[in-house]
Motif scaffolding. Structure first.
Motif, PDB file in Angstrom:
ATOM      1  N   GLY A  98       0.796  -1.226   0.000  1.00 33.94           N
ATOM      2  CA  GLY A  98       0.000   0.000   0.000  1.00 33.94           C
ATOM      3  C   GLY A  98       0.827   1.274   0.000  1.00 33.94           C
ATOM      4  N   ALA A  99       2.151   1.138  -0.027  1.00 31.75           N
ATOM      5  CA  ALA A  99       3.024   2.317   0.022  1.00 31.75           C
ATOM      6  C   ALA A  99       2.833   3.233  -1.182  1.00 31.75           C
ATOM      7  CB  ALA A  99       4.485   1.891   0.125  1.00 31.75           C
ATOM      8  N   LEU A 100       2.625   2.685  -2.341  1.00 34.19           N
ATOM      9  CA  LEU A 100       2.432   3.530  -3.527  1.00 34.19           C
ATOM     10  C   LEU A 100       1.137   4.330  -3.431  1.00 34.19           C
ATOM     11  CD1 LEU A 100       3.782   1.197  -6.354  1.00 34.19           C
ATOM     12  CD2 LEU A 100       4.922   3.155  -5.280  1.00 34.19           C
ATOM     13  N   ASP A 101       0.098   3.705  -2.885  1.00 28.16           N
ATOM     14  CA  ASP A 101      -1.156   4.442  -2.673  1.00 28.16           C
ATOM     15  C   ASP A 101      -0.964   5.541  -1.642  1.00 28.16           C
ATOM     16  OD1 ASP A 101      -2.549   2.850  -4.490  1.00 28.16           O
ATOM     17  OD2 ASP A 101      -3.230   1.434  -2.942  1.00 28.16           O
ATOM     18  N   ARG A 102      -0.230   5.234  -0.574  1.00 26.14           N
ATOM     19  CA  ARG A 102       0.055   6.243   0.463  1.00 26.14           C
ATOM     20  C   ARG A 102       0.859   7.402  -0.130  1.00 26.14           C
ATOM     21  NH1 ARG A 102      -0.118   9.227   4.960  1.00 26.14           N
ATOM     22  NH2 ARG A 102       1.702   9.166   6.301  1.00 26.14           N
ATOM     23  N   LYS A 103       1.840   7.069  -0.945  1.00 25.84           N
ATOM     24  CA  LYS A 103       2.662   8.090  -1.598  1.00 25.84           C
ATOM     25  C   LYS A 103       1.770   9.021  -2.433  1.00 25.84           C
ATOM     26  CE  LYS A 103       6.441   8.576  -4.926  1.00 25.84           C
ATOM     27  NZ  LYS A 103       7.378   7.851  -5.795  1.00 25.84           N
TER      28      LYS A 103
END
Length: 101
Positions: free
Chosen positions: A91-96
């Protein structure tokens, strides 16, 4: 003086920054990275490497983020050293993207 990881790293844990640290000051918590203030030499090499602008030199830290100095100091004592690039958290890309990066 030290460099500090702030809450933009939370639920991301991108690790491009750790490869630029000449003294291995980064520690990997379960949801974010921390910098060991006793190891950090405040070179600032990691600051431009962070893709979510979560890292600040303590003198540049916005006033509403000053608590992150103490958070990094205490949390860094709990987690293992990280010296190599690792995969970001799920989910890091969504958070970014939600952070505007």
């Amino acid at each position: 003086m030290t460099t500090v990881v702030t809450d933009n790293c939370l639920k991301c844990r991108f690790t491009e920054c750790v490869t630029s640290c000449p003294v291995s000051a980064f520690r990997a918590g379960p949801e974010m990275l921390y910098i060991d203030s006793e190891t950090c030499i405040d070179c600032g090499a990691c600051v431009p490497k962070c893709p979510v602008q979560a890292i600040y030199e303590d003198l540049d830290l916005p006033e509403d983020m000053l608590q992150w100095i103490d958070i990094n100091a205490s949390e860094a004592k709990l987690w293992p050293k990280i010296t190599a690039k690792d995969v970001p958290l799920e989910g890091a890309l969504d958070r970014k993207q939600s952070l505007g990066f």
